[in-house]
Design an enzyme around this catalytic site. Sequence first.
Site, PDB file in Angstrom:
ATOM      1  CB  ALA A 187      -0.938  -0.007   1.204  1.00 41.09           C
ATOM      2  CE1 TYR A 188       5.423   5.556   2.917  1.00 38.35           C
ATOM      3  CE2 TYR A 188       7.001   4.172   1.747  1.00 38.35           C
ATOM      4  CZ  TYR A 188       6.684   5.363   2.377  1.00 38.35           C
ATOM      5  OH  TYR A 188       7.630   6.366   2.459  1.00 38.35           O
ATOM      6  CB  SER A 189       5.375   0.250  -2.498  1.00 34.93           C
ATOM      7  OG  SER A 189       6.136   0.304  -3.683  1.00 34.93           O
TER       8      SER A 189
END
Length: 264
Positions: free
Chosen positions: A158-160
Amino acid sequence: MNLSLENRVALITGPAKGMGASITHAFAAEGCKLALVGRDTAAIEPVAAEVKAGGGMAIVIPCDLTDAKQCEEAVEESRAQFGGRLDILVNVAGGSGPIGKTGVQTTPEEFDEIVTLNMNGCFHTMRAALPTMIEQRYGKVVNVGGTFGMRGRAGRVAYSASKWGLRGITKSFALEVGQYNINVNCVAPGMVDGPRFRDKVCRDMAQKLGISEAEAAERHAADYALKRVTVDADVANACLFLASDVSRQITGVDLPVDGGWAML
């Protein structure tokens, strides 16, 4: 080298702690007038007080960055307080999302939450700030991304994804507003030394490998060409560079500040 940032009006999101606080103090030291924006104003007020105690100018504006209207209102408040100008926008605010979960394990709600904060928040502030910069025929936008948005990272889907998306937003806006003498760039920190790195990342590695937390930090540093972990001041200095006219001919770039990891 004189960065000539004196009296420039800079709006900074996420200024309360860590990189955000370091970036705030760096811009204050260069003589910028600061609008410090975020949801938790109680956490921002001490940073603003430190700036003012050092002779700088800072106002605090409450704003939920995921709300487009609040972002527009924050920009208008900043303009009202600083004579209608807005020269610099630095988007620091963001979140990390689920850590250690595979993409399959990540829930749709977790994915949506971090993408909304890390992408939509920057989009809203840029959309609100750029009309003023276009009218001025001058502006600098610096988005703080991350190297996991340049190489990807297992367990950080999700962060990436959110940081990859921010790169696309940055580059598209750079193409659209370059004709108005506006630079739009992205600073991509790697792992940054601080409480989360020491207390979470290093501690988790130490427990898994049966080593000390200091040894875990050394293992992280060994992954980088310069054999050292980034600190907040490194990120702040990169933001100053891209917000100044020293970088007048640089736009649409991703600048890794990671000691040599993402690009090597």
